[in-house]
Design a protein around this motif. Structure first.
Motif, PDB file in Angstrom:
ATOM      1  N   CYS A 154      15.553  26.510  -1.035  1.00  0.00           N
ATOM      2  CA  CYS A 154      14.727  26.589  -2.158  1.00  0.00           C
ATOM      3  C   CYS A 154      13.545  26.844  -1.706  1.00  0.00           C
ATOM      4  CB  CYS A 154      14.475  25.260  -2.792  1.00  0.00           C
ATOM      5  SG  CYS A 154      14.222  23.854  -1.855  1.00  0.00           S
ATOM      6  N   LEU A 161      15.960  18.948  -3.056  1.00  0.00           N
ATOM      7  CA  LEU A 161      16.791  20.159  -3.053  1.00  0.00           C
ATOM      8  C   LEU A 161      17.291  20.359  -1.444  1.00  0.00           C
ATOM      9  CD1 LEU A 161      15.706  22.608  -5.855  1.00  0.00           C
ATOM     10  CD2 LEU A 161      18.054  21.563  -5.439  1.00  0.00           C
ATOM     11  N   HIS A 165      21.041  20.540  -0.716  1.00  0.00           N
ATOM     12  CA  HIS A 165      21.517  21.958  -0.852  1.00  0.00           C
ATOM     13  C   HIS A 165      22.415  22.395   0.320  1.00  0.00           C
ATOM     14  CE1 HIS A 165      21.833  26.185  -1.936  1.00  0.00           C
ATOM     15  NE2 HIS A 165      20.972  25.850  -2.927  1.00  0.00           N
ATOM     16  N   ALA A 200      12.901  19.385 -12.810  1.00  0.00           N
ATOM     17  CA  ALA A 200      13.797  20.802 -12.746  1.00  0.00           C
ATOM     18  C   ALA A 200      14.720  20.466 -11.332  1.00  0.00           C
ATOM     19  CB  ALA A 200      13.217  22.115 -12.404  1.00  0.00           C
ATOM     20  N   ALA A 201      14.129  19.795 -10.225  1.00  0.00           N
ATOM     21  CA  ALA A 201      14.798  19.577  -9.017  1.00  0.00           C
ATOM     22  C   ALA A 201      15.911  18.824  -9.420  1.00  0.00           C
ATOM     23  CB  ALA A 201      14.100  19.085  -7.858  1.00  0.00           C
ATOM     24  N   TRP A 202      15.740  17.675 -10.114  1.00  0.00           N
ATOM     25  CA  TRP A 202      16.924  16.602 -10.367  1.00  0.00           C
ATOM     26  C   TRP A 202      18.116  17.428 -11.147  1.00  0.00           C
ATOM     27  CZ3 TRP A 202      18.393  12.238  -8.865  1.00  0.00           C
ATOM     28  CH2 TRP A 202      19.319  11.310  -9.673  1.00  0.00           C
ATOM     29  N   THR A 203      17.812  18.099 -12.132  1.00  0.00           N
ATOM     30  CA  THR A 203      18.891  19.014 -12.637  1.00  0.00           C
ATOM     31  C   THR A 203      19.512  19.839 -11.773  1.00  0.00           C
ATOM     32  OG1 THR A 203      17.560  18.716 -14.728  1.00  0.00           O
ATOM     33  CG2 THR A 203      19.488  20.316 -14.697  1.00  0.00           C
ATOM     34  N   SER A 204      18.771  20.548 -11.000  1.00  0.00           N
ATOM     35  CA  SER A 204      19.566  21.590  -9.933  1.00  0.00           C
ATOM     36  C   SER A 204      20.316  20.639  -9.083  1.00  0.00           C
ATOM     37  CB  SER A 204      18.459  22.176  -9.349  1.00  0.00           C
ATOM     38  OG  SER A 204      17.730  23.002 -10.075  1.00  0.00           O
ATOM     39  N   VAL A 205      19.803  19.658  -8.443  1.00  0.00           N
ATOM     40  CA  VAL A 205      20.763  18.789  -7.560  1.00  0.00           C
ATOM     41  C   VAL A 205      21.793  18.216  -8.086  1.00  0.00           C
ATOM     42  CG1 VAL A 205      20.563  16.812  -6.146  1.00  0.00           C
ATOM     43  CG2 VAL A 205      18.743  18.076  -5.734  1.00  0.00           C
ATOM     44  N   ALA A 207      23.725  19.699 -10.237  1.00  0.00           N
ATOM     45  CA  ALA A 207      24.840  20.623 -10.286  1.00  0.00           C
ATOM     46  C   ALA A 207      25.386  21.073  -9.174  1.00  0.00           C
ATOM     47  CB  ALA A 207      24.093  21.614 -11.137  1.00  0.00           C
ATOM     48  N   LEU A 208      24.927  20.629  -8.046  1.00  0.00           N
ATOM     49  CA  LEU A 208      25.445  20.863  -6.777  1.00  0.00           C
ATOM     50  C   LEU A 208      26.950  20.101  -6.350  1.00  0.00           C
ATOM     51  CD1 LEU A 208      22.239  20.648  -4.520  1.00  0.00           C
ATOM     52  CD2 LEU A 208      23.374  22.719  -5.217  1.00  0.00           C
TER      53      LEU A 208
END
Length: 301
Positions: A154, A161, A165, A200-205, A207-208
């Motif tokens: 990131c 993340l 990630h 935003a980082a919470w939503t992205s994480v 989805a991993l």
């Protein structure tokens, strides 16, 4: 490499100098919500705030209007954050008391200096200054090997993340499956719950791959020992880290209250020696090439 704080390594926060956007809620409802969350009775709160229980009950049902001074006193007694205090003032019909400045603003010189002193005090171990969303705002020179390891995950760096990630620290954390539920729930409790929208980082994480499963895994703190450690394997070395978080004790600016300094400290002598080897490899340039070889090819990134 110099051991100065690396404001040039991580981009500075570009937070606007305005107060936090808030949804206006009626003062009685908001006061009752905060009192309930604090778990205190009307009597206990009235005694602590120096007001009669009868008057407090009138405030909670809208039969009395608070003064600005009384609103501020209730916020302090309830232990509200600066943003929550502003919200309570707005609900009572008053202008917000606390503002938000950029970290580079002259008004935050003392706070910025304190953060830099903490980063230098952490040497020779990594330390990061993060904001409310776990974005890295500053880091010390000893954090550079970890920054290098996560640079494909990131940009700018976010600690959450970077941890989960596949192109960050995920593959290097030997015990991630054991500690992931604790890490995720702590982030959720401290930085997600109570907010109108998640970072935003919470939503992205979430989805991993595998992260949702870890978040809802059975609670297993007792199996991890007295203190949770992060077991990181880099360049043939293994370091067991303890994470320590420091915050400024009396911030009067929204930006400074959001910031925390996260220190990574070796959990044992072997980890301290391993970290010294990693830092030496980084200084010689060997670590960068080792990390690059372990990463997917550019076509697969």
């Amino acid at each position: 490499m110099a051991a100065a704080t690396t404001s040039e390594v991580v981009a500075e926060s570009t937070t606007a100098e305005s107060t936090t956007t808030m949804t206006l809620t009626s003062f009685p409802n908001l006061l009752r919500q905060h009192r309930g969350r604090a778990g205190v009775s009307q009597l206990a709160l009235s005694l602590a705030a120096g007001v009669s229980q009868r008057h407090l009950s009138y405030l909670e049902v809208g039969r009395a209007k608070p003064s600005r001074e009384m609103t501020g006193r209730l916020a302090q007694v309830l232990g509200l954050t600066l943003a929550e205090s502003n919200e309570l003032l707005l609900a009572a019909g008053f202008a917000p008391r606390y503002t938000r400045h950029s970290l580079n603003d002259e008004a935050l010189y003392s706070g910025r200096r304190a953060l830099d002193l903490l980063l230098r005090a952490a040497e020779p171990f990594p330390a990061f200054v993060t904001d409310a969303d776990a974005n890295v705002i500053r880091a010390n020179a000893s954090a550079l090997p970890l920054l290098e390891l996560a640079r494909h995950a990131c940009d700018p760096l976010n600690l959450l993340l970077a941890t989960f990630h596949p192109k960050g620290w995920r593959g290097a954390i030997a015990n991630l499956s054991d500690i992931a539920p604790c890490l995720l729930r702590r982030f959720q409790r401290e930085r997600v719950l109570g907010r109108e929208s998640p970072p935003a980082a919470w939503t992205s994480v979430l989805a991993l791959p595998g992260v949702e499963r870890w978040l809802h895994a059975p609670h297993a703190d007792k199996e991890l020992g007295a203190v949770l450690t992060i077991d990181l394997a880099v360049a043939g070395q293994r370091v067991r880290w303890l994470s320590t978080i420091t915050t400024l004790g009396t911030p009067l600016d929204l930006t400074l209250q959001d910031f925390r300094v996260e220190w990574f400290l070796p959990a044992d002598d072997a980890s301290e020696s391993a970290w010294a080897c990693i830092r030496q490899a980084w200084a010689s340039g060997a670590l960068a090439s080792t990390v690059e070889e372990a990463l997917p090819s550019p076509a697969g990134r």
